[in-house]
Design an enzyme around this catalytic site. Structure first.
Site, PDB file in Angstrom:
ATOM      1  N   GLU A  87       0.870  -1.174   0.000  1.00  0.00           N
ATOM      2  CA  GLU A  87       0.000   0.000   0.000  1.00  0.00           C
ATOM      3  C   GLU A  87       0.905   1.221   0.000  1.00  0.00           C
ATOM      4  OE1 GLU A  87      -2.688   2.352   3.290  1.00  0.00           O
ATOM      5  OE2 GLU A  87      -2.916   0.186   3.215  1.00  0.00           O
ATOM      6  N   GLU A  92      -1.716  10.976   4.604  1.00  0.00           N
ATOM      7  CA  GLU A  92      -2.508  10.518   5.731  1.00  0.00           C
ATOM      8  C   GLU A  92      -2.317  11.553   6.839  1.00  0.00           C
ATOM      9  OE1 GLU A  92      -3.330   6.037   7.299  1.00  0.00           O
ATOM     10  OE2 GLU A  92      -1.256   6.596   6.956  1.00  0.00           O
TER      11      GLU A  92
END
Length: 171
Positions: A87, A92
C-alpha cells in the site's frame, strides 16, 4: 473505526466544483461500528497506476477522530491480501487541530509504504509539519513514482524519499 462507509449522496457529493466527503453522526447510534457514516471512493477495477505523478488537492477535516487518507493499493493482490501486496499512502493525517500532550497543535501529514507478511504491516515513511494546519486551506499532496523510488510532496515541497534499497524487506 467508529464508522461505516456508504454510497449515500449525503456522504459524498460534488458542489461548487469540488468533491465533498462528509462524515455524519448516525441518529440512534449504538456505540458499535456505525456511530458515523462516511464515504470511501475507490478506483479499484477502474484505473491502475504504475509510475508517474499522482496528485490530489484537498482541504482536510479537523478534529479528534478524523483520519483522512489518500492511498493506492494494487488491483490484483498477487502476493496475497493486505499488507502482502503493498500500500502506498500518498497522504494521511490524524486528529488535525487537536492539542498534543506537549501543548502544540497536531499538523503532521504522513507519506508511508505498508508491506510485510501480515496480519499487521511493516511500514516505512516520514511525516511533514507544514507552517499552517492542513485543515485551514486547500493543499496539494503528491507522489512521484519511478522504478525503485517514490518521492512525497506537500505543496511541491519534497518531504520524503523511499528507495527500494532502503526498505527493510526481512521483517
Amino acid at each position: 473505526e467508529l464508522q461505516c462507509y456508504t454510497d449515500s449522496s449525503e456522504n459524498a457529493y460534488v458542489s461548487d466544483g469540488t468533491l465533498k466527503i462528509v462524515s455524519k453522526l448516525t441518529e440512534g447510534a449504538t456505540g458499535e461500528d456505525d456511530d458515523f457514516t462516511s464515504a470511501r471512493l475507490t478506483t479499484q477495477n477502474k484505473a491502475d497506476f504504475r509510475y508517474g505523478r499522482i496528485e490530489m488537492r484537498a482541504k482536510l477535516p479537523m478534529g479528534q477522530g478524523s483520519w483522512p487518507a489518500f492511498w493506492m493499493m494494487p488491483t490484483d493482490s498477487v502476493y496475497g491480501g493486505w499488507p502482502k501486496s503493498g500500500e502506498i499512502d500518498i497522504m494521511e493525517a490524524v486528529n488535525l487541530g487537536t492539542m498534543r500532550d506537549d501543548g502544540t497543535e497536531e499538523m503532521n501529514v504522513y507519506g508511508t509504504l505498508h508491506y510485510g507478511p501480515g496480519p499487521s504491516s511493516s511500514f516505512s515513511g516520514a511525516s511533514h509539519t507544514p507552517t499552517a494546519n492542513p485543515a485551514s486551506e486547500f493543499n496539494n499532496y503528491a507522489i512521484e513514482w519511478q522504478e525503485g523510488e517514490i518521492r512525497w510532496y506537500f505543496n511541491e515541497i519534497l518531504f520524503a524519499t523511499q528507495r527500494q534499497s532502503d526498505l527493510n524487506v526481512s521483517s
